[in-house]
Design a protein around this motif. Structure first.
Motif, PDB file in Angstrom:
ATOM      1  N   ALA A   1       0.828  -1.202   0.000  1.00 39.33           N
ATOM      2  CA  ALA A   1       0.000   0.000   0.000  1.00 39.33           C
ATOM      3  C   ALA A   1       0.862   1.251   0.000  1.00 39.33           C
ATOM      4  O   ALA A   1       0.480   2.301  -0.499  1.00 39.33           O
ATOM      5  CB  ALA A   1      -0.915   0.000   1.216  1.00 39.33           C
ATOM      6  N   ASN A   2       2.027   1.128   0.591  1.00 43.89           N
ATOM      7  CA  ASN A   2       2.882   2.282   0.759  1.00 43.89           C
ATOM      8  C   ASN A   2       3.794   2.486  -0.444  1.00 43.89           C
ATOM      9  O   ASN A   2       4.332   3.568  -0.652  1.00 43.89           O
ATOM     10  CB  ASN A   2       3.732   2.058   2.019  1.00 43.89           C
TER      11      ASN A   2
ATOM     12  N   ARG B   1       3.597   2.620  -3.801  1.00 40.84           N
ATOM     13  CA  ARG B   1       3.341   3.623  -4.841  1.00 40.84           C
ATOM     14  C   ARG B   1       3.600   5.027  -4.321  1.00 40.84           C
ATOM     15  O   ARG B   1       4.169   5.869  -5.013  1.00 40.84           O
ATOM     16  CB  ARG B   1       1.904   3.509  -5.338  1.00 40.84           C
ATOM     17  N   THR B   2       3.157   5.264  -3.079  1.00 40.49           N
ATOM     18  CA  THR B   2       3.322   6.603  -2.516  1.00 40.49           C
ATOM     19  C   THR B   2       4.789   6.979  -2.422  1.00 40.49           C
ATOM     20  O   THR B   2       5.203   8.019  -2.941  1.00 40.49           O
ATOM     21  CB  THR B   2       2.691   6.670  -1.109  1.00 40.49           C
TER      22      THR B   2
ATOM     23  N   VAL C   1       5.243   8.252  -6.314  1.00 40.58           N
ATOM     24  CA  VAL C   1       4.649   9.585  -6.194  1.00 40.58           C
ATOM     25  C   VAL C   1       5.622  10.547  -5.519  1.00 40.58           C
ATOM     26  O   VAL C   1       5.966  11.589  -6.066  1.00 40.58           O
ATOM     27  CB  VAL C   1       3.308   9.520  -5.442  1.00 40.58           C
TER      28      VAL C   1
ATOM     29  N   PHE D   1       8.397  -1.305 -14.119  1.00 41.68           N
ATOM     30  CA  PHE D   1       7.432  -0.720 -15.062  1.00 41.68           C
ATOM     31  C   PHE D   1       7.419  -1.460 -16.403  1.00 41.68           C
ATOM     32  O   PHE D   1       8.437  -1.902 -16.922  1.00 41.68           O
ATOM     33  CB  PHE D   1       7.772   0.762 -15.286  1.00 41.68           C
TER      34      PHE D   1
ATOM     35  N   TRP E   1       7.498   7.467 -19.919  1.00 44.99           N
ATOM     36  CA  TRP E   1       7.085   7.219 -18.531  1.00 44.99           C
ATOM     37  C   TRP E   1       8.256   7.099 -17.571  1.00 44.99           C
ATOM     38  O   TRP E   1       8.162   7.462 -16.415  1.00 44.99           O
ATOM     39  CB  TRP E   1       6.238   5.943 -18.449  1.00 44.99           C
TER      40      TRP E   1
ATOM     41  N   LEU F   1       5.372   9.442 -13.800  1.00 42.76           N
ATOM     42  CA  LEU F   1       5.163   8.530 -12.670  1.00 42.76           C
ATOM     43  C   LEU F   1       6.265   7.490 -12.480  1.00 42.76           C
ATOM     44  O   LEU F   1       6.742   7.288 -11.376  1.00 42.76           O
ATOM     45  CB  LEU F   1       3.815   7.837 -12.830  1.00 42.76           C
ATOM     46  N   PHE F   2       6.665   6.819 -13.534  1.00 44.22           N
ATOM     47  CA  PHE F   2       7.582   5.690 -13.333  1.00 44.22           C
ATOM     48  C   PHE F   2       9.053   6.081 -13.353  1.00 44.22           C
ATOM     49  O   PHE F   2       9.921   5.239 -13.230  1.00 44.22           O
ATOM     50  CB  PHE F   2       7.277   4.592 -14.352  1.00 44.22           C
TER      51      PHE F   2
ATOM     52  N   GLY G   1       1.000   4.462   4.201  1.00 44.28           N
ATOM     53  CA  GLY G   1       0.379   4.322   2.884  1.00 44.28           C
ATOM     54  C   GLY G   1      -0.779   5.269   2.695  1.00 44.28           C
ATOM     55  O   GLY G   1      -1.458   5.630   3.653  1.00 44.28           O
TER      56      GLY G   1
ATOM     57  N   VAL H   1      -3.710   7.198  -3.303  1.00 41.24           N
ATOM     58  CA  VAL H   1      -2.685   6.929  -4.311  1.00 41.24           C
ATOM     59  C   VAL H   1      -2.810   5.497  -4.790  1.00 41.24           C
ATOM     60  O   VAL H   1      -2.763   5.200  -5.978  1.00 41.24           O
ATOM     61  CB  VAL H   1      -1.278   7.157  -3.723  1.00 41.24           C
ATOM     62  N   TYR H   2      -3.020   4.614  -3.835  1.00 39.05           N
ATOM     63  CA  TYR H   2      -3.100   3.196  -4.178  1.00 39.05           C
ATOM     64  C   TYR H   2      -4.264   2.922  -5.123  1.00 39.05           C
ATOM     65  O   TYR H   2      -4.136   2.218  -6.108  1.00 39.05           O
ATOM     66  CB  TYR H   2      -3.250   2.376  -2.899  1.00 39.05           C
TER      67      TYR H   2
ATOM     68  N   VAL I   1      -3.498  -4.763   4.264  1.00 43.54           N
ATOM     69  CA  VAL I   1      -2.331  -4.574   3.396  1.00 43.54           C
ATOM     70  C   VAL I   1      -2.509  -3.369   2.477  1.00 43.54           C
ATOM     71  O   VAL I   1      -1.560  -2.666   2.183  1.00 43.54           O
ATOM     72  CB  VAL I   1      -2.072  -5.868   2.589  1.00 43.54           C
TER      73      VAL I   1
END
Lengths: 567, 342
Positions: A444-445, A447-448, A452, A463, A476, A483-484, B37, B41-42, B302
């Protein structure tokens, strides 16, 4: 209960078309009795194994899947990757890609040929600023309503208006606002282009620009929800080859063939069951025992072992335009020096990683002979190989000859390949004096912090672009702010080259030299150090035929067949 | 004690649970917000830009200050609204309603199995200390506690499904060939029997057996241990000696006087094991693809799926309260010495 509601909805949907099969329940039940008896018999008496089990058309194909389908609507925010298969199997697009046979004999989609799906033909205007599509006259939605250009218009308007992923994907093909879409009459649809782009047509063949039954959908729309996202989330309203017969969230999804499908050859399978089975060990036991026909997207390790076992067909296809990379972040002081990045590129134990993390699935991306690329293809091997002396020498030229400390991060959700990879990299970096600590970031964390905020100094990134051109990948992953590009890498020349080539046709004489230059800079600057090109692995029982690899990494069930005998 | 009196006590106990529940709601709200998290964003998906992330954050109401978010959450709760799980795309209430029965069926059946084994085993071990039965009891208890459930699960699966082929394919509550029976109790086996469909009931039971044995092996240990320990202690009591001295039959002494007194701590243990197993059998659920509440909660955790996690915690809290109440009521039935104080 909504569960029953969905079941009812499915029955209502299928009423129009299926008269032969008035009581699907009983039908299924009786069939299964036969099947389970037969399997039981086969298990007890090996001699019985060669007997035909059932008429092939009656047997459902069962697919084991590790991930969960969380929506029937690809346009909704929060819809996960696994759910894209609904867009593929239940909806039609204007066009699709053709197929080609790969070197290993397996079949893959072909990015370079577009074939008709809903549109029978299309032409680009002389000024290059519009494309006109002529739709099939006989295509109907599941409820019997003919598919018209107005449905296409409504669906495209929806994709560019709802925001989030679908809007971004449409934008990749320069499809940005509803004014661009025009229904000339019931069967003629025109797209007005903001500027000509080679990405527009292939973008129309991705899972996003699906055609939805706009009349039925509008009936469910409300003022607060003009695009009927709540309804389409639970009910598919398509014209595609398969209907959703049943969806038990978190457990299974059952596809049933649409016998009136017009946009391609009628699929051989009448029913396909997608079972969600979170444990990889369980999935493996099921495919080995033969209780499922396909286990889709299996780990590299299982792919190698099952293939060695010899009883199953295993297909591993390298994912186009995708790389597993070790990314250095240029916001981190030592990585601002190109020689430090190159030193790391020489320190990575590529072969060990390919053996122990990739299990030799996919393609090696190291050890190119020349630092100057000769082919305008992506991905391609970089001119680095494990050479600790060279790495030490490079590092000695810099301010960091005594080494430094840096956390090496990876996504816990990718741990199956990322963890062994990170450990191997850690060992070798230690040898040239770079001390790393492993930083496992929860899914969950990830991507942030990685994509980001882009604040991970050294990390593993994966990617892959749906549209298979080098410039699209570079757009990208190598332009600052996109983003990537988790490396915060910026290079004025690459930026200019990407801007020049992104819309340019690939057969333009200027295209090739520009791409070669772009790749050359990326090889020399190495903000992203390619490790290998990953593959998507599928294990199948011998009776399954017709599997095709697709760039969207979902199972296209339309071309699959089951042979009448169990092996 | 008259019936109305008892009812009043039950109601009082329920009322006393309200502050506890409020506390749980508050804590679970704060804890989920403290998770690392950013769900916006997710859930914005792989290609999202700043703008679409902001849109999603607003849609999810995450751009408002925390106290405001909390009050609107409480408001929704009072209307029986648990919110929408973003990872599964379903209302949390629907998810819980469909998954809780699956977990309950598995856990209750596993407990029943382990009771059937653990009670006799505990009694035999207690009446014959240091005999082979006692040693067997010790081995079983140690094995049950020390073998992780995913390991037992995989082992059973390997033997009974993969090698022998006796067990049906481990694909959830029911083979895809059968339709789930109409919901009455939530247990597929019982509902299918009620619907007069023995074949579906048998299929559902076959699916249930292996995961239940796996979980049962795990829950068996504390029950057997507690039975043995409690019974040994009671059997050493003076009233037992008196009863024996008075020439009462061995069986009568053991069951009427011994066991009845020893059963109280066993019931307490049972309650604890039950509530623990309900939430903690994630691994069993994963191995057997059982669509239960545990795997739902872990997956929600998660991906920082706030509504789902809060819904799960609240649901478990309510269950705990009800369970404790039930155990208290059972106490008063079993042991006349225990009286509820008003």
């Amino acid at each position: 209960m909504p569960k029953h509601g969905a079941w009812l909805a499915c029955i209502v949907q299928s009423r129009g078309t299926s008269t032969k099969n008035e009581n699907p329940t009983m039908d299924r039940r009786t069939f299964v009795k036969g099947a389970s008896l037969a399997t039981l018999g086969a298990g007890l008496l090996p001699l019985l194994k060669s007997l035909p089990v059932q008429a092939a058309s009656n047997r459902p194909l069962v697919v084991a899947l590790g991930a969960s389908i969380n929506s029937l609507d690809i346009h909704r925010s929060g819809t996960n990757r696994t759910s894209y298969q609904i867009a593929v199997n239940c909806y039609d697009r204007l066009v699709s890609f053709g197929t080609k046979t790969l070197a290993d004999g397996s079949v893959s989609y072909d990015y370079n040929t577009l074939v008709p799906e809903l549109a029978t033909e299309w032409e680009t205007a002389e000024d290059g600023l519009s494309i006109t599509f002529h739709l099939r006259q006989d295509a109907t939605f599941w409820d019997g309503k003919p598919v018209t250009a107005h449905d296409v218009k409504w669906s495209f308007d929806r994709a560019v208006s709802v925001g989030g992923f679908p809007t971004m994907q449409m934008k990749a093909g320069s499809l940005e606002k509803p004014e661009q879409f025009e229904a000339l009459d019931d069967h003629t649809f025109r797209i007005h282009l903001l500027h000509p782009s080679k990405l527009t047509r292939p973008d129309l063949a991705t899972p996003v620009p699906i055609v939805i039954n706009s009349v039925a959908a509008k009936a469910e729309a409300t003022e607060a929800d003009p695009w009927a996202t709540e309804f389409l989330h639970r009910t598919a309203l398509g014209s595609g080859a398969f209907k959703v017969q049943r969806w038990d969230v978190g457990q299974q999804l059952v596809y049933e063939r649409n016998d009136d499908w017009k946009c391609g050859p009628l699929p051989a399978l009448q029913r396909v069951v997608i079972r969600e089975l979170p444990s990889t060990s369980t999935r493996r036991a099921l495919i080995e025992r033969g209780d499922v026909n396909i286990s889709f997207d299996i780990p590299n390790k299982d792919a190698r072992e099952l293939e060695a076992g010899g009883k199953l067909k295993v297909v591993s296809t390298p994912i186009e335009n995708c790389l597993f990379v070790l990314a250095t972040n240029l916001d981190f002081e030592p990585f601002k020096d190109k020689r430090v990045r190159q030193a790391i590129a020489y320190a990575v134990p590529y072969a060990d990683i390919f053996r122990n993390a990739a299990y030799e699935r996919g393609l090696p991306m190291w050890g190119a002979q020349s630092a100057k690329p000769t082919e305008a293809v992506w991905p391609q091997p970089f001119p680095y190989a494990t050479d600790l002396d060279k790495a030490k020498a490079l590092l000695a030229e810099t301010d960091y000859k005594d080494g430094f400390e840096v956390p090496l991060s990876f996504d816990l959700g990718q741990a199956d390949w990322a963890e062994p990879t990170a450990l191997l990299i850690q060992q070798n970096l230690q040898r040239i004096g770079i001390r790393t600590t492993l930083n496992k970031v929860p899914g969950a964390n990830w991507r942030t912090v990685a994509l980001v905020e882009k604040k991970l100094p050294l990390h593993l990134e994966n990617f892959g672009g749906w549209l298979n051109t080098p410039d699209y990948y570079f757009y990208w992953a190598y332009l600052k702010g996109n983003l990537f590009n988790s490396s915060n890498y910026e290079n004025a020349e690459i930026r200019q080259l990407v801007e020049e080539t992104l819309y340019m046709e690939q057969d333009d004489p200027q295209y090739r030299p520009k791409i070669l230059r772009m790749i050359e800079i990326a090889m020399d600057d190495v903000p992203r150090i390619p490790l290998w090109q990953p593959s998507v692995n599928v294990a199948m029982r011998p009776e399954v035929q017709g599997y095709q690899y697709w760039f969207h990494r979902q199972l296209d069930i339309r071309p699959l067949t089951l042979e009448g005998r169990q092996g | 004690m008259r019936v109305s009196n008892k009812l009043k006590l039950v109601l009082l106990r329920l009322l006393q649970a309200v502050p506890a529940l409020f506390g749980i709601v508050l804590v679970s709200f704060l804890l989920t917000r403290a998770l690392p998290g950013d769900p916006a964003v997710y859930f914005a998906g792989p290609m999202a830009d700043e703008q679409s992330i902001a849109e999603i954050r607003q849609q999810m109401g995450l751009d408002r200050p925390l106290p405001l978010q909390f009050f609107s959450y409480i408001g929704d709760l009072l209307q029986g609204e648990l919110g929408q799980s973003i990872s599964t795309g379903q209302p949390v209430l629907t998810e819980l309603a469909s998954r809780l029965p699956a977990s309950l069926e598995l856990t209750l059946f596993a407990l029943l199995l382990s009771l059937l084994v653990a009670l006799p085993l505990g009694i035999l071990a207690a009446t014959r200390p240091n005999s082979w039965v006692d040693h067997l009891c010790r081995v079983v208890v140690t094995a049950g506690v020390s073998l992780p459930t995913f390991f037992t699960g995989l082992l059973l699966l390997y033997i009974f499904y993969f090698l022998l082929g006796w067990a049906p394919s481990p694909m959830g509550r029911l083979d895809f060939a059968y339709l789930p029976p109409e919901t009455v109790t939530g247990s597929f086996v019982i509902d299918a029997l009620l619907a007069g469909d023995p074949e579906t009931a048998r299929a559902a039971f076959a699916q249930l057996l292996l995961p239940a044995i796996t979980l049962g092996l795990f829950t068996l240990a504390p029950i057997a241990r507690m039975t043995r320990a409690a019974l040994i202690q009671v059997l050493e009591g003076e009233f037992i000696r008196t009863a024996r001295a008075a020439g009462l039959a061995r069986r009568k002494v053991l069951y009427r006087y011994g066991l009845r007194n020893a059963i109280l701590p066993v019931i307490t243990t049972l309650g604890m094991v039950f509530s623990f197993a309900l939430g903690a059998n994630v691994l069993v659920e994963k191995v057997f693809a059982w669509p239960g509440i545990g795997s739902f909660a872990v997956e929600a955790l998660v991906v920082s799926d706030y509504a789902a996690v809060q819904g799960f915690v609240l649901c478990m809290a309510v269950l705990f309260v009800l369970l404790n109440l039930l155990i208290d009521v059972i106490y008063t039935l079993v042991d006349p010495r225990v009286r509820m104080e008003s």
